[in-house]
Structures are given as C-alpha cells and as structure tokens.
Scaffold this motif. Structure first.
Motif, mmCIF file in Angstrom:
data_model
loop_
_atom_site.group_PDB
_atom_site.id
_atom_site.type_symbol
_atom_site.label_atom_id
_atom_site.label_comp_id
_atom_site.label_asym_id
_atom_site.label_seq_id
_atom_site.Cartn_x
_atom_site.Cartn_y
_atom_site.Cartn_z
ATOM 1 N N LYS A 85 0.849 -1.193 0.000
ATOM 2 C CA LYS A 85 0.000 0.000 0.000
ATOM 3 C C LYS A 85 0.877 1.232 0.000
ATOM 4 O O LYS A 85 1.703 1.441 0.883
ATOM 5 C CB LYS A 85 -0.924 0.007 1.222
ATOM 6 N N ASP A 86 0.692 2.054 -1.016
ATOM 7 C CA ASP A 86 1.502 3.265 -1.206
ATOM 8 C C ASP A 86 0.605 4.484 -0.990
ATOM 9 O O ASP A 86 -0.417 4.629 -1.644
ATOM 10 C CB ASP A 86 2.064 3.250 -2.624
ATOM 11 N N GLU A 87 1.011 5.352 -0.061
ATOM 12 C CA GLU A 87 0.157 6.466 0.354
ATOM 13 C C GLU A 87 0.870 7.804 0.173
ATOM 14 O O GLU A 87 2.027 7.957 0.554
ATOM 15 C CB GLU A 87 -0.213 6.284 1.833
ATOM 16 N N THR A 88 0.178 8.752 -0.443
ATOM 17 C CA THR A 88 0.664 10.125 -0.555
ATOM 18 C C THR A 88 -0.386 11.058 0.042
ATOM 19 O O THR A 88 -1.545 11.021 -0.363
ATOM 20 C CB THR A 88 0.928 10.509 -2.019
ATOM 21 N N VAL A 89 0.039 11.885 1.004
ATOM 22 C CA VAL A 89 -0.869 12.801 1.695
ATOM 23 C C VAL A 89 -0.568 14.222 1.221
ATOM 24 O O VAL A 89 0.535 14.733 1.408
ATOM 25 C CB VAL A 89 -0.695 12.705 3.226
ATOM 26 N N TYR A 90 -1.561 14.853 0.558
ATOM 27 C CA TYR A 90 -1.415 16.223 0.089
ATOM 28 C C TYR A 90 -2.106 17.157 1.082
ATOM 29 O O TYR A 90 -3.290 17.008 1.367
ATOM 30 C CB TYR A 90 -2.039 16.391 -1.306
ATOM 31 N N VAL A 91 -1.341 18.104 1.624
ATOM 32 C CA VAL A 91 -1.845 19.023 2.634
ATOM 33 C C VAL A 91 -1.826 20.437 2.046
ATOM 34 O O VAL A 91 -0.774 20.918 1.603
ATOM 35 C CB VAL A 91 -0.982 18.971 3.914
ATOM 36 N N PHE A 92 -2.998 21.086 2.023
ATOM 37 C CA PHE A 92 -3.114 22.448 1.521
ATOM 38 C C PHE A 92 -3.330 23.369 2.724
ATOM 39 O O PHE A 92 -4.290 23.208 3.476
ATOM 40 C CB PHE A 92 -4.268 22.552 0.529
ATOM 41 N N ALA A 93 -2.378 24.294 2.936
ATOM 42 C CA ALA A 93 -2.358 25.094 4.163
ATOM 43 C C ALA A 93 -2.360 26.581 3.838
ATOM 44 O O ALA A 93 -2.060 27.024 2.731
ATOM 45 C CB ALA A 93 -1.119 24.743 4.999
ATOM 46 N N LYS A 94 -2.716 27.344 4.881
ATOM 47 C CA LYS A 94 -2.621 28.798 4.778
ATOM 48 C C LYS A 94 -1.155 29.214 4.767
ATOM 49 O O LYS A 94 -0.262 28.404 5.005
ATOM 50 C CB LYS A 94 -3.361 29.451 5.952
ATOM 51 N N ALA A 95 -0.921 30.489 4.534
ATOM 52 C CA ALA A 95 0.457 30.980 4.444
ATOM 53 C C ALA A 95 1.205 30.804 5.759
ATOM 54 O O ALA A 95 2.431 30.704 5.778
ATOM 55 C CB ALA A 95 0.465 32.453 4.027
ATOM 56 N N ASN A 96 0.483 30.755 6.904
ATOM 57 C CA ASN A 96 1.147 30.571 8.190
ATOM 58 C C ASN A 96 1.290 29.115 8.584
ATOM 59 O O ASN A 96 1.780 28.805 9.666
ATOM 60 C CB ASN A 96 0.399 31.331 9.288
ATOM 61 N N GLY A 97 0.855 28.198 7.734
ATOM 62 C CA GLY A 97 0.985 26.777 8.000
ATOM 63 C C GLY A 97 -0.264 26.108 8.521
ATOM 64 O O GLY A 97 -0.311 24.873 8.595
ATOM 65 N N ASP A 98 -1.299 26.853 8.895
ATOM 66 C CA ASP A 98 -2.538 26.249 9.370
ATOM 67 C C ASP A 98 -3.182 25.454 8.233
ATOM 68 O O ASP A 98 -3.289 25.939 7.089
ATOM 69 C CB ASP A 98 -3.516 27.317 9.864
ATOM 70 N N VAL A 99 -3.629 24.241 8.548
ATOM 71 C CA VAL A 99 -4.147 23.338 7.526
ATOM 72 C C VAL A 99 -5.545 23.763 7.083
ATOM 73 O O VAL A 99 -6.434 24.017 7.906
ATOM 74 C CB VAL A 99 -4.180 21.888 8.053
ATOM 75 N N ASP A 100 -5.752 23.843 5.758
ATOM 76 C CA ASP A 100 -7.071 24.076 5.177
ATOM 77 C C ASP A 100 -7.783 22.752 4.918
ATOM 78 O O ASP A 100 -8.882 22.518 5.391
ATOM 79 C CB ASP A 100 -6.955 24.868 3.868
ATOM 80 N N ASN A 101 -7.176 21.902 4.151
ATOM 81 C CA ASN A 101 -7.769 20.593 3.866
ATOM 82 C C ASN A 101 -6.671 19.611 3.494
ATOM 83 O O ASN A 101 -5.551 19.995 3.168
ATOM 84 C CB ASN A 101 -8.824 20.680 2.762
ATOM 85 N N ILE A 102 -7.061 18.331 3.568
ATOM 86 C CA ILE A 102 -6.106 17.247 3.331
ATOM 87 C C ILE A 102 -6.708 16.291 2.307
ATOM 88 O O ILE A 102 -7.866 15.890 2.425
ATOM 89 C CB ILE A 102 -5.781 16.480 4.630
ATOM 90 N N LEU A 103 -5.901 15.917 1.334
ATOM 91 C CA LEU A 103 -6.314 14.986 0.296
ATOM 92 C C LEU A 103 -5.318 13.824 0.312
ATOM 93 O O LEU A 103 -4.111 14.048 0.271
ATOM 94 C CB LEU A 103 -6.285 15.682 -1.072
#
Length: 720
Positions: A85-103
């Motif tokens: 099982k191969d997993e890639t976690v894409y994290v989209f964050a605000k400019a200060n690093g706070d997480v918006d959403n995770i794919l």
C-alpha cells in the motif's frame, strides 16, 4: 534510481523515505540529498475528483513553479521500493501553516491479480481515481472488486498530521502577519518550525516512556529578483535566472536526550529553517514541504552497548587493581626499608664469613680440572647450536624461487578451477542469478554515468560551500580544543587564542585533505544513486556474455588468488618463523643472536679457564682484604637503610594518590556512563525504532507492507 526533470516533475509526484541508519547519517543525507523510494503517478482525475473543493485542492498547483520543481527534484534522489500500500498525503495550508484541507491518495498493489482486495482506512469521500472498480465498506474495512487490477483511490480526512509546519514572518525585526507583509519592503525573515505530534511508548533503561517519532522535512520556496542578500539557516539557495530557489532541511521529533546523544557524535540536528533577505514589494508564490518518517531507515538490532559495557567493567577493574597494586608497592617498599636496616646490622658477620670464603676458594682450586673439562663440552655444544640456528635463519629468510612459486601456485589453481566450472554450469543458482541480473540490469549498466555526475557535483558551487562549511566546522573543533593551551603557552586572551588556532587549522593540509575526501565521498554517493535512460535490446546475448565473462573472470581470479594465497602462505610461514627466531626478547637477545652470543661466550669461557685458576688464588688473598673492608661496607648499608626509608614514604604517598584517582575520577566517570550517557544512547535507539514503525496515515491492515509520505503546500502571499 530516477532523476526527475522539469516536465517529469509536473507529471509525477515523488516522495522521500529517509534511509539513514542513524541520526548522524540522516543529517548528512539532508545536506547531500535525501534518499527516497517509490513513485506515485499523477492523473488529472486523481486531483480533480471529489466535490467543489477541486479548485482549492487541485494538486497540479503543488509544483507549478518550474525553478522550485527542478531544484527539489535535484535535491531528492528516488529509489524504488516494493510495498502493498503506497500512500501520498497532500496538505493544503494557509500561508502561516494552518491546515485548510487534506487529500490522501492510496495505491493498492495487486501482484496476484486477485478479484478482490481488502483494505483498512479511516478516509472519507472515497473515490476511485484510476479505474471503474467499485467497493463495499463495513466500518473502516473496505473491499474492492479489483478484477485483477491495481486500485488507486482518493479520500479526505480532518485528522491531525504527524508533523505540524508553522510559518512565521518578520519585517525589520518585528513579527507580521503574511497578509500585512504583502507588498512591503525591508528586512524580511521567514522561519519554518516543524513539530512532531506522533508519540509511541518504548522501553528505555527498563521502563516505558513516551518517545516522539522523528521525521525528515525538506522545504522549498522560490524567491524573485526582488530578494537580495539572501541568507539561509539549515539549508541553501541557488540562483537560476531571475529567481532564487531555497531548499531547507530539518528533523523534528527528537527529544533532548536523543539530541544530546547526537551532539556526543559531533552531529547537529536542525529543527527549523530560516530565510532572511532584503526585499522590495514582498510577495511569495508558496512553500512546499516534503515530509517523511524514518520508515526506510536500515536500522535493526539497535545500538550495541556491549563493548562500552565491557570497557567500563575493564576500566573499573583496572582502577581497583592499580589502587591495590600501589598499596602492595608501598608495603614492599616498607619491607625493603626494614631489610636495609637488617643488612646494616648483619654486616658485622661479614668478617668471619671472609675466612670461610678463603677455605672454600682453596677447595675450588683443587676442583678446577673438572671445571675445565665441563666447560670444553659446553663450548662444543654451544657451537653446534649456533650453527644450526644460523642455518635455519638463512633458510627462512631466503625467498622462494620462481620455479618453487610456480609449482605451488599451479597446484592450488588446479584445485579451484574445477569448482568454479561446476558452480557456473547452466541451470545452477550462480548461473541463473548472474544471467537474470545481467538481463534485468543491462539497461542500467549501459547508461551508468556515475563518474561524470560525481565530477559535475564536485565541480559545482555546492561542493565548495559544503567543503568550506565542513572545514570550518573541523577548524572550530580544533580551535575549541587547543585555544586554552595557546592561552596558557603565550598568555593570550581566549578570542585571540581561538582565532589563531582556528586559522591555523584552516591551513592544515592534512585536515583539508580529510575534509575534501569526506565531502567528495558524499557527492560520489549521490552520483552512485543517480541513473537515467536505460537502453533495451540484446538482453539474452548480454546475459550469456556476462555469465561467460564472470565465469572466466572467476576462474582466472580464483586460480590467481589461490596460487597467490598458497605462495603467500608459504612465504608468510617462513617470515613468521624468521620474525620469531629474530625477535628480541626482554633479555635483549633473539634466538639467533642469543645462540651466537652463547657460542662466543662459551668459547671465551673455555679460553679463560687457565686464568681462572690464577684468579682463585687471588680470591683467597682478596678474602683477607674483604674482611678489612667489611667495616666500610657496614657504613654504606646504614646509608642504604636511610634511602630505603625515603622510598617507602614516597610509595605510601603514591598509593594514597592512586586510591584518590580511582575513587574520585575513574569510578565517577563510569558512574556518568551508566547514567546520562547510556540513557541518551538508549533514547536514540528507541527513537530510531519508533521511526521504522510509522508507515501509514490513513490506515492499513496489520499484515500489509505500507509506506507514506506528505506534501505540504502553503498558500501564496501577494498584494491585492
């Protein structure tokens, strides 16, 4: 191993899985290029699947800056790894690093072409992004109707990341929000701090403790030509065209005990990345962080403390023996002092003994004929022994003739040739392994340009920077150690002494050569992992050719090695015998020189027998003189007794000093090892074990081999 170019980066997202065997190697890997594994092919469908958030989470924007893509690709070497099982976690964050959403993208291998694949996941909004296969779900258990296919699916989650990335911005020394910084000018500092949120329970020094899981983070950003005087802490920057590309490295998750252990190994572990520059009209496209745990670390068995434990046991025993031995020395010196006093008292008896000596000398004179005959026999035997030893010494120091060497080598070679022929016969494991390896790796060997790549690295500015940094670090170590000596020797203040030691170390040719060799070794290791464009064709012919060449080489090498070993063994045996009979013993003689000296001595003794008879008569006369000198000898014995008393006093002082050394130095040092030092090493081992065990973010079955990686993208900062 594959190097990504600009176009391939836009099509393929790679991740890193750190391969360092210990913290010091992990840090070195960050400097020289992190080793990684496996790839996940991007499909437009993967990143646009889902709901109306597609515009926010479209991963095609993760690497839409060419310079940044190129540089991160150049700083991350990729290798392949076989997982279920191969997993890639894409994290989209605000400019200060706070997480918006995770794919999260998951790829399930289907090596057996099974109709169904069972998986465990806690993801939501699951969608197949590569095919039309469907699934059924029961809680966290899902079953895919795979129909023999590999499954690639995507989902979302709001669970906490194992590592947090915090971006803090400063303008002219004052913290400022990213929104307010946009369009401003001045001295700007950007700091990225990484925090591990993942802990596991491990046994340390016999008790369970919470240990943080260490991760490796590589962050990159592209700075425009409005950034000047750029400085990077825990990273580097390169100028490409009108852009400056920054790459920084950190290892979050190591507690103070582990960092202390790393410091003991002269290894600095970065925990943050900091970039500063003079900026006009500030804007920043984004930052991208590649984040992996230590699941690829080749770490098994932990840190072996056996040798250190044995050393401290030996040191403790030696300290006790030294203290005990000095006590015995003190007792012995006291006994010598007492004996010297007794000697002075007994010297009065010497006079009467001299008369007895005279009578004995007269008896010896009557027996001198027997002595002469015995010495003659001894002399003849000694001459024969010396001749035999010299003959042996000549033989073992004479090299074998070419004919003798050829005969020995031929006999040894004939014995191994038949063995090599049988080992390489068609159908054997050796034949199959070499043939299949040649076929499978033919294209790799055809395009291996390791030396050229290594030379390119060595000729680059990066090599000079790494070399200067490593040389400066070694010079600072030398200066720190030697500055106090210079201060004392030349009456200097510490800074002057430190500067002199530091500058002297920088000019030290041996140090420069050692640093150059170390840095070149690191770059060569990078080049060794870099390969591209493997050619196809001619596999079968190459496979057979390689087998034949290996067999020929093995036959030649084995025959040559066997022959050389046989000849070398014979020569070594002779040399060993020669060294043994020629080795000087504690008495100052070897067997050869001793035999010669014995022969010479017995010859001299035999020639001295006539004079011995005359000497015996003189001894009788001398015995009378001995009695008269006994009084003077008694006075000397009294002086000896006084000196022996002083030696006894000194031995007592030595014993007290060694006992103090054992109690206040050796035992305290051993106690320190069994305390803080040993604890730090065990914490380091526990952290490495924790790193190897983290292999999934979204979940997986217990019996599944998995690997996970994170790509964190922060939002751009621009004036509206």
């Amino acid at each position: 191993m594959k190097r990504l170019n600009k176009k391939e980066w836009k099509k393929t997202t790679k991740y890193i899985a750190g391969s360092a065997g210990a913290v010091s190697l992990a840090v070195a890997s960050c400097v020289a290029g992190i080793t990684g594994s496996t790839d996940v092919t991007k499909y437009d469908k993967e990143y646009l699947a889902g709901d109306d958030k597609a515009s926010d989470t479209d991963a095609t924007t993760v690497m839409n800056t060419d310079e940044l893509a190129d540089t991160l690709a150049e700083n991350v070497n990729m290798t392949e790894k076989d997982v279920d099982k191969d997993e890639t976690v894409y994290v989209f964050a605000k400019a200060n690093g706070d997480v918006d959403n995770i794919l999260v993208n998951e790829t399930l291998k289907n090596r057996d072409k099974s109709d169904k694949i069972e998986d465990t996941t806690d993801l939501k909004d699951i969608v197949n992004v590569k095919g039309d296969e469907t699934f059924t779900q029961n809680g966290n258990k899902i079953t895919w109707d795979a129909a023999g296919n590999e499954i690639s699916y995507q989902g979302t989650t709001d669970k906490e990341l194992p590592v947090s990335v915090k971006a803090t911005y400063y303008l002219d020394g004052n913290e400022i929000s990213p929104e307010d910084l946009a369009g401003k000018s001045g001295k700007v500092k950007i700091r990225l701090d990484y925090t591990s949120n993942e802990t596991v329970t491990k046994e340390v020094n016999g008790k369970d403790e919470d240990i943080s899981v260490p991760f490796v983070a590589v962050s990159g950003m592209v700075l425009g030509n409005n950034f000047k005087n750029i400085q990077v802490t825990n990273g580097k920057y390169l100028t490409q065209g009108e852009s400056n590309i920054v790459v920084g490295y950190a290892i979050p998750g190591l507690d103070d005990g582990v960092k202390d252990a790393a410091a003991d190994l002269d290894t600095e572990i970065p925990e943050y990345v900091e970039v500063s520059a003079d900026v006009t009209d500030f804007s920043l496209d984004m930052t991208v962080t590649l984040l992996v745990n230590g699941s690829e670390m080749n770490f098994s068995g932990g840190v072996d403390l056996t040798d250190l434990d044995k050393l401290t046991d030996s040191l403790s025993s030696a300290g006790d023996q030294l203290a005990d031995g000095s006590g015995e020395l003190s007792d012995g010196a006291t006994q010598v002092s007492d004996g010297a006093g007794t000697l002075a008292d007994k010297m009065g008896d010497l006079t009467s003994g001299a008369g007895s000596l005279k009578a004995g000398m007269e008896s010896l004179s009557s027996s001198s004929g027997d002595l002469s005959n015995g010495v003659s026999v001894i002399n003849q035997s000694a001459q024969a022994i010396a001749a035999g030893v010299n003959t042996l010494d000549t033989a073992v120091n004479t090299k074998m003739t070419e004919e003798e060497q050829a005969a020995v080598a031929k006999q040894a070679a004939s014995q191994v040739s038949a063995s090599v022929e049988a080992q390489f016969a068609a159908g054997t494991d050796t034949y199959n392994y070499i043939y299949n390896s040649a076929v499978n790796n033919y294209t790799t060997s055809m395009s291996n340009a390791t030396d050229q790549i290594a030379q390119a690295y060595i000729n680059s500015d990066a090599y000079t920077a790494f070399y200067n940094a490593a040389l400066s670090s070694k010079a600072m170590e030398y200066a720190t150690e030697n500055a106090p000596k210079l201060m004392q020797a030349y009456n200097l203040d510490y800074q002057t002494a430190f500067n002199q030691a530091y500058n002297g170390a920088l000019q030290n040719a041996e140090l420069q050569a050692g640093v150059a060799a170390s840095v070149q070794g690191a770059f060569k290791q990078m080049a060794q992992q870099t390969t591209t464009s493997l050619a196809e064709g001619g596999k079968a012919a190459i496979g057979q050719s390689v087998v034949d060449a290996c067999k020929s080489a093995a036959t030649q090498a084995a025959s040559q090695a066997a022959g050389q070993a046989a000849v070398q063994g014979a020569e070594t045996a002779k040399a060993t015998i020669a060294s043994q009979i020629e080795a000087t013993q504690a008495n100052g003689y070897s067997l050869v020189s001793g035999a010669n000296a014995l022969a010479q001595g017995t010859s001299t003794l035999a020639g001295s027998i006539p004079a011995l008879k005359n000497g015996i008569s003189q001894l009788v006369s001398g015995a009378n003189a001995l009695a008269s000198g006994a009084g003077q000898l008694k006075d000397g014995a009294v002086t000896l007794a006084d000196g022996a008393s002083q030696v006894a006093d000194g031995a007592g002082t030595l014993n007290e000093s060694l006992v103090t050394l054992n109690n206040e130095a050796i035992k305290k040092m051993i106690s320190a090892y069994n305390g803080d030092v040993k604890d730090s090493v065990e914490r380091l081992q526990a952290a490495m074990e924790a790193a190897t065990e983290y292999d999934s973010f979204g979940g997986k079955p217990d019996n599944t081999a998995g690997v996970t990686k994170f790509i964190i993208k922060t939002a751009a900062i621009a004036a509206e």
